[in-house]
Design an enzyme around this catalytic site. Structure first.
Site, short mmCIF file in Angstrom:
data_model
loop_
_atom_site.label_atom_id
_atom_site.label_comp_id
_atom_site.label_asym_id
_atom_site.label_seq_id
_atom_site.Cartn_x
_atom_site.Cartn_y
_atom_site.Cartn_z
N ASP A 176 0.83 -1.21 0.00
CA ASP A 176 0.00 0.00 0.00
C ASP A 176 0.86 1.25 0.00
OD1 ASP A 176 -2.75 -0.90 0.11
OD2 ASP A 176 -2.25 -1.74 2.06
N ASP A 199 -6.99 -5.07 -4.30
CA ASP A 199 -7.44 -4.57 -2.99
C ASP A 199 -8.49 -3.46 -3.04
OD1 ASP A 199 -7.47 -4.65 -0.21
OD2 ASP A 199 -5.89 -3.17 0.00
N HIS A 237 -5.57 3.54 -3.17
CA HIS A 237 -6.87 3.15 -2.63
C HIS A 237 -6.99 3.29 -1.12
CE1 HIS A 237 -4.45 -0.62 -2.89
NE2 HIS A 237 -4.98 -0.85 -1.71
#
Length: 1026
Positions: free
Chosen positions: A75, A197, A447
């Site tokens: 991430d 994801d 995201h």
């Protein structure tokens, strides 16, 4: 700016990427082996061929082939900041260090030539790449060439699909894919999009991926009811037809749902962050478990294969920030592959192999099956009953607005860098650069960034990256505007104009206002600047006095606002106009304020109107009750007010609480902030406003300018009070008499429109467990309701969640403050309380634009107005008159970089520097099929590029795919047969710069070689189109 404008920012120490890990914080670190040994292994590796499908491993055609995909999901910010994730800092929050993952993976790949690995986030990889030695870079290039290190997706980040604007998605994908193309050539080009994801999937995202040239798309998260249905119907893989305007297969994309989201199967996680037992194949060991794990794997493969149609199935072997000690993973996978395949001698028909998403897709394509077609999207997403991920559509509204505003500013920066050339990067104001803001904006598409689903200190860091990116662009704008205007001024960029803060306009007696218009058509723009009390003289570029007024804004309990100077500016296409402002101290301003008492019944009607629109308010409640379109003779009763949902903290039905991701109200019916509003009326020749004060933390200004065809609602909400122990989710709701039959309409990432139906999903039977949250959808730029004749559209200035929960009603969530975490990993409630969690909370200001029109003509209104809102004019101030740019400079107060305006249907999506003497140009048809609006706007439109721009000449033109990483004439995609038949292949038109034709919703991308005019005095300027 370096030789390559898009690659210049890809440097060591630039904005990095962060990752997410939800497992135990124990990890080992693996250093690269000595380089000579690695090179020896590489020379011995078989099949050193060009990357692509031809590098894929052999499969067994008569067996079930299990494709093991070794990967990590990193991430770009979540629980830690981008830098903390990259360097492995603050491992007490989450153990994750991306630099060590990449070091370890390269070492492990070189230790065994059959191993393969997939990497996705270029923000991390680019940072790591520039920290490597030349020798290590060559090792990695060979791994990529062999197809053993594969890039999937290839964007700067794995972007969200709900809260992102399509222009920003294209930009971040272009940034990442350009890095890969410059670094690895075609060997590094991803064939597969990989969104494992993101929390729901938009149709427009699939369309963009198809136009970028991807052959397939795999994702992890799917609504639990949808997934159950698909498994039963064996429809986990199909073709997504992602546009109703682009003819197939232009927006068709093969799409597959991964079987286990993106995690490894139970009991088969062999990372240092996992607790599963390693595979022990020593018969002498009391821990021997090889037979048990092999049998388990064979059963698992057979079970999983039942839900897929071919003799191939995929298993993701990795998860959040895994492979920091890659040897642990690969050593166990090596054993698993060897032992499972050994069972073939005993009659097993399972073949397991190291593979990649590309190689798995290739086998699916070779199966030559006919696939079903999907035409809607994958929103909203729920991972269980009462667990709808629809809160993040609105979470952190201030960050969402900052991101949208930064997109606007980046396009202005890109355009002026392209129009002026190298002089914009190096000039009298210093070194200007678009790259830092481009990278920061790319990071914001992650995201867990624009979604508002990170921890607070990470959200603060996202804002920091944007703020730091603005600075070099402000220098660039100063250099460019000085060169084009021929005058050097002391430019000031008032970043707080949206909250009426600008030191220069509030203190200076004289100042210059430059308004730059990034659209391909002229605009009339109401300039609004905070000033001190007094009267002002405003003159236009020709020296003509411009009507202006100083409006004293009624104070509210939320925030006192300074007086504001208003004047209307006319700005040419892709150009600027310069206005002069001087304070006249001896005159009193014409300020009109009226404060009717609303606590007592009133008999008179309260209205504001211009020649196009009339809005009527209830004198007893102060609320909007009616809107009229005077041109179309339309009248619609509309009641607008603010309400709040009491956020659930869990109940007997479910322990699920409302949080950063999840929206779950405690009850279906929202509570009014107040049934009435205190109102004050401001009426002048330039503006009419009704100021509504609903409470100490909620107010609104309903505004109408002359000539405006929409009603502007400027809302201010916060700090949301939570002293009562209740989290609150605030909505603005419009209640009308329209008979809408349970239907409403939302945009997909700001482009095409999708029909929504209450308590309904187009491809599966919904069991509704949350009548409110389960009907919320992402609204990127607009939402509307219609009865088939009349249409009410609301445009937003940022991404929000919205719905129509009863016929004739439309609501948008504007702010939320919650007291409990929703259990999805963030580990803190969405408070936004302020420094050290001790502040009163966040107040947010935003705008909704309301349009009433006939269905036939509505598209022209909302399409063109949305374009104007996303790419609003940029206002730049300067004290004094400035000095000449150089001795021979021609000073000009008005300028257009276009020799003729673009047609209304054509949007200049991108104009940016690409490399030395090269620009990136995208033209977009911004209307869909069937949106003619009586003006022929859905027809093909042709543009002549030959002499369109006034500051440079196009000497050659190459057309590319959407992300500019492949020549269009050389690009090809895998073909998929569907139950609707195999679509015919479109014939590419010959590229003729004099006649570039755009079909509805088509985007065409070009790399243009140009020659800039050498001096500002030589720029051939024609009279702007005013």
């Amino acid at each position: 700016m370096g030789a390559d404008a898009w690659a210049a920012g890809l440097r060591a120490g630039g904005p990095g990427v962060a990752a997410e890990s939800r497992m135990s914080p124990r990890a080992l670190r693996s250093l690269l082996r000595p380089l000579p040994f690695l090179l020896l292994l590489l020379l011995e590796a078989p099949g050193a061929r060009a990357a692509g499908y031809e590098t894929c491993p052999k499969v067994q055609p008569d067996m079930l082939n299990v494709h093991l995909v070794a990967h990590t999901h990193d991430d770009v910010g979540w629980l830690k900041t981008v830098d903390q994730y990259f360097y492995g800092i603050q491992n007490d929050i989450q153990h994750a260090g991306v630099q060590y993952i990449l070091d370890s993976v390269v070492s492990a790949l070189l230790a065994e030539p059959t191993r393969r690995f997939v990497y996705v986030e270029m923000a991390f990889f680019a940072r790591w790449w520039f920290q490597q030695t030349n020798a290590t870079q060559e090792v990695v290039r060979d791994l990529v060439r062999q197809g053993r290190l594969e890039f999937a997706n290839g964007g700067w980040v794995m972007n969200d699909e709900a809260a992102t604007h399509y222009g920003a998605i294209i930009d971040q994908m272009t940034l990442g894919l350009h890095f890969l193309e410059k670094t690895f050539g075609s060997d590094g080009r991803p064939r597969v999009a990989w969104h494992i994801d993101p929390f729901g999937h938009s149709r427009e995202q699939a369309s963009l991926f198809a136009q970028m040239g991807f052959d397939g798309f795999f994702f992890g998260r799917l609504d639990y009811q949808d997934k159950k249905t698909r498994k039963a119907m064996v429809e986990m893989e199909q073709v997504w037809r992602a546009s109703t305007s682009l003819p197939p297969p232009a927006a068709d994309l093969f799409t597959g749902v991964l079987p286990n989201m993106y995690n490894p199967p139970d009991e088969l996680c062999w990372d240092s962050l996992c607790d599963d037992k390693p595979l022990v194949d020593d018969l002498r060991s009391p821990e021997y478990n090889a037979d048990k794990l092999v049998n388990y794997f064979l059963q698992l493969a057979a079970t999983q294969a039942r839900f897929y149609r071919t003799k191939h199935t995929v298993m993701t072997m990795g998860s959040d920030f895994q492979y920091e000690n890659a040897n642990m993973w690969f050593k166990n996978l090596d054993k698993l592959i060897q032992l499972v395949n050994a069972q073939q001698a005993n009659g097993s028909h399972v073949h397991v192999l190291y593979s990649t998403p590309t190689c798995y897709l290739w086998e699916l394509n070779k199966a030559n099956l006919t696939w079903s077609v999907k035409e809607d999207d994958f929103f909203p997403y729920a991972d269980g009953a009462h667990k709808f991920w629809t809160g993040y559509f609105t979470s952190r509204p201030a960050l969402k607005f900052y991101e949208r505003r930064s997109y606007n500013f980046l396009q202005v920066c890109n355009q002026l860098e392209a129009l002026v050339g190298p002089a914009a990067n190096n000039g009298p104001y210093g070194s200007g650069d678009s790259a830092p803001l481009r990278e920061a904006m790319a990071v914001l598409q992650h995201h867990d960034a624009v979604t508002g689903t990170s921890r607070q200190h990470v959200a603060d860091d996202y804002a920091r990256q944007l703020a730091e990116g603005w600075g070099p662009c402000e220098v660039l704008l100063s250099n460019a505007l000085a060169r084009l205007s021929g005058s050097k001024g002391d430019f000031t960029f008032c970043r707080g104009l949206n909250v009426s803060v600008c030191s220069l306009s509030q203190t200076a007696k004289r100042f210059i206002v430059t308004i730059y218009n990034p659209l391909g058509r002229k605009v009339a723009w109401m300039v609004r600047l905070p000033v001190t009390k007094g009267a002002y003289l405003v003159t236009d570029p020709n020296g003509t006095i411009v009507p202006n007024e100083v409006v004293i804004v009624p104070s509210s309990q939320i925030q006192d606002r300074p007086p504001e100077l208003l004047f209307s500016a006319s700005v040419p296409a892709l150009g600027f106009s310069i206005y002069s402002v001087a304070r006249v101290p001896d005159r009193s301003p014409q300020v009109y304020t009226r404060q009717p008492t609303i606590n007592k019944p009133q008999t008179r009607v309260l209205t504001i109107q211009n020649k196009h629109i009339r809005a009527t308010f209830d004198p007893n409640t102060g609320l909007l009750i009616k809107i009229e379109n005077l041109d179309q003779k339309l009248l619609l009763p509309v009641r607008q007010a603010f309400y709040w949902y009491n956020a659930s903290t869990g109940n007997k039905q479910s322990s699920q609480a409302s949080g950063a991701y999840i929206f779950r109200p405690n009850q279906q019916k929202p509570l009014p902030v107040r049934h009435w509003a205190q109102i004050r009326l401001v009426k002048t020749a330039l503006v009419q406003e009704v100021h509504q004060n609903f409470s100490a933390w909620c107010s609104q200004v309903i505004r109408l300018y002359p000539g405006q065809r929409h009603l502007e609602l400027e809302w201010t909400v916060g700090p949301i009070p939570v002293v009562d122990g209740w989290g609150k989710e605030i909505i603005s709701r419009f209640d009308t008499t329209l008979e809408t039959d349970g239907r409403f309409y939302t945009d997909s990432n700001g482009r095409e429109i999708l029909e929504r139906r209450r308590d309904y999903r187009p491809t599966w039977n919904l069991t509704q467990t949350e009548p409110v949250a389960g009907n919320y959808y992402p609204v990127n730029t607009r939402i509307y309701i219609t009865d088939g004749n009349m249409q009410l559209t609301v445009l937003t200035d940022r991404s929000q969640g919205g719905s129509s929960l009863k016929d004739g009603s439309l609501e948008l969530m504007v702010h939320r403050r919650l007291l409990k975490d929703d259990g999805r990993g963030v580990g803190e409630p969405l408070q936004e309380a302020g420094p050290e969690w001790n502040g009163p909370g966040l107040w947010v200001r935003g705008r909704h634009l309301v349009l009433l029109d006939t269905v036939r003509t509505a598209a022209a209104g909302h399409r063109l107005q949305a374009e104007k809102e996303v790419l609003a004019p940029q206002v730049v101030l300067a004290a004094g008159q400035g000095t000449p740019y150089h001795r021979e400079a021609v000073q000009r107060k008005q300028f257009s970089a276009l020799r003729r305006e673009l047609p209304p249907a054509v949007h200049l999506l991108t104009l940016a520097r690409w490399g030395p003497g090269t620009l990136l140009l995208r033209l977009e048809h911004q209307f869909a099929v069937g949106e003619d609006s009586g003006r022929n706007l859905s027809s093909p439109v042709t543009v002549d590029l030959r002499d369109l721009f006034s500051t440079f000449n196009i000497t050659s033109l190459r057309e590319t795919t959407l992300a500019a990483n492949q020549l269009r004439k050389a690009a090809s995609r895998l073909q998929w047969d569907t139950h609707t038949g195999l679509p015919p292949q479109a014939t590419l038109p010959l590229l003729d710069p004099s006649a570039v034709t755009l079909q509805p919703m088509e985007i065409r991308t070009f790399l243009a070689t140009v020659q800039w005019e050498q001096t500002s005095s030589r720029i051939n300027l024609r009279t702007p189109f005013l």
